[in-house]
Write a protein that holds these residues in place. Structure first.
Motif, PDB file in Angstrom:
ATOM      1  N   ASN A   4      46.044 106.064  15.467  1.00  0.00           N
ATOM      2  CA  ASN A   4      45.240 104.845  15.418  1.00  0.00           C
ATOM      3  C   ASN A   4      43.977 105.043  16.252  1.00  0.00           C
ATOM      4  OD1 ASN A   4      44.147 102.289  15.449  1.00  0.00           O
ATOM      5  ND2 ASN A   4      46.122 101.268  15.672  1.00  0.00           N
ATOM      6  N   ALA A   5      42.834 105.086  15.589  1.00  0.00           N
ATOM      7  CA  ALA A   5      41.573 105.383  16.274  1.00  0.00           C
ATOM      8  C   ALA A   5      40.775 104.133  16.613  1.00  0.00           C
ATOM      9  CB  ALA A   5      40.723 106.303  15.398  1.00  0.00           C
ATOM     10  N   VAL A   6      41.366 102.964  16.379  1.00  0.00           N
ATOM     11  CA  VAL A   6      40.633 101.715  16.628  1.00  0.00           C
ATOM     12  C   VAL A   6      40.230 101.609  18.093  1.00  0.00           C
ATOM     13  CG1 VAL A   6      40.777  99.197  16.615  1.00  0.00           C
ATOM     14  CG2 VAL A   6      41.746 100.514  14.720  1.00  0.00           C
ATOM     15  N   LEU A   7      41.155 101.934  18.991  1.00  0.00           N
ATOM     16  CA  LEU A   7      40.865 101.830  20.420  1.00  0.00           C
ATOM     17  C   LEU A   7      39.734 102.774  20.816  1.00  0.00           C
ATOM     18  CD1 LEU A   7      41.476 100.754  23.236  1.00  0.00           C
ATOM     19  CD2 LEU A   7      43.235 102.536  23.456  1.00  0.00           C
ATOM     20  N   MET A   8      39.794 104.031  20.352  1.00  0.00           N
ATOM     21  CA  MET A   8      38.770 105.000  20.707  1.00  0.00           C
ATOM     22  C   MET A   8      37.398 104.585  20.175  1.00  0.00           C
ATOM     23  SD  MET A   8      38.565 109.098  19.933  1.00  0.00           S
ATOM     24  CE  MET A   8      38.288 108.881  18.185  1.00  0.00           C
ATOM     25  N   VAL A   9      37.364 104.132  18.924  1.00  0.00           N
ATOM     26  CA  VAL A   9      36.097 103.700  18.325  1.00  0.00           C
ATOM     27  C   VAL A   9      35.558 102.472  19.045  1.00  0.00           C
ATOM     28  CG1 VAL A   9      35.066 102.710  16.246  1.00  0.00           C
ATOM     29  CG2 VAL A   9      36.530 104.726  16.065  1.00  0.00           C
ATOM     30  N   SER A  10      36.442 101.578  19.446  1.00  0.00           N
ATOM     31  CA  SER A  10      36.009 100.385  20.189  1.00  0.00           C
ATOM     32  C   SER A  10      35.382 100.777  21.520  1.00  0.00           C
ATOM     33  CB  SER A  10      37.199  99.452  20.434  1.00  0.00           C
ATOM     34  OG  SER A  10      37.743  99.010  19.209  1.00  0.00           O
TER      35      SER A  10
END
Length: 219
Positions: A74-80
């Motif tokens: 899940n890359a949502v955190l990194m992109v955020s």
């Protein structure tokens, strides 16, 4: 930005200079001043600056989209975190060379990691890697790593030869053409700021100290 100034000067003196008297490629990028000069020639006035900034935002969006789409976690955190980092908030709207470089290198990684090699995709990969290098010279480190990985991914000799002919050689032609153009105009193979950061370092210890102080201890 200094890249835009260098692009403006192409119209006046024929190459990406800083002013009418100094012979120096002030931008860190080989290709960005020419792209902006093309936009300025077509669109004119300050609208070229706006369009260039919009292209930077689009590049950031698609880079983050690629990260989220192809990440195995899940890359949502990194992109955020990347989205709301001070660097991104400051530079996303000003056409920073990194914005464009990252997109082309991300696209290249997608092709390589998905093992999508054909007579159509390999020249396209060469172009992506060339843009990733020409937007900023430090991209050559990532580009060459991707090319070496792609060539050695399989031991089949026929496939290795095809990758050399359709990927490595076209990449070298694209990149060396701009490097030679830079050398022809300015007498150096790197743009001025890139040379001052790396090429004109007094010695290797100075470079190591610079990397430690600015890249590790000053995070």
């Amino acid at each position: 930005m200094i890249t835009l100034r260098a692009g403006y000067k192409i119209k006046d003196v024929g190459f990406p200079a800083f002013n009418d008297t100094d012979t120096a490629q002030a931008s860190t990028s080989y290709i960005a001043p020419y792209i902006f000069a093309g936009l300025e020639y077509i669109i004119k006035d300050n609208f070229a600056v706006i369009i260039y900034a919009i292209l930077g935002i689009i590049s950031v969006f698609f880079t983050f989209f690629i990260i989220m789409l192809y990440s195995i976690t899940n890359a949502v955190l990194m992109v955020s975190i990347l989205t709301f980092s001070s660097t991104n908030l400051i530079y996303t709207l000003n056409g920073w060379d990194h914005l464009f470089q990252a997109l082309f290198l991300a696209l290249s990684l997608v092709i390589v990691l998905n093992n999508e090699y054909s007579k159509k995709t390999m020249p396209l990969l060469a172009i992506f890697l060339a843009f990733g290098t020409l937007f900023r010279p430090d991209g050559i480190l990532i580009a060459l790593s991707i090319i070496i990985f792609a060539i050695l991914q399989k031991k089949d000799s026929k496939e290795i030869i095809n990758k050399i002919l359709l990927l490595a050689i076209p990449y070298m032609i694209f990149v060396t053409s701009f490097i030679y153009l830079n050398y022809l105009y300015f007498g150096y193979i790197t743009p001025t700021t890139a040379r001052l950061k790396i090429g004109a370092s007094p010695d290797i210890l100075y470079s190591i100290k610079y990397i430690l102080n600015n890249g590790i201890f000053n995070i």
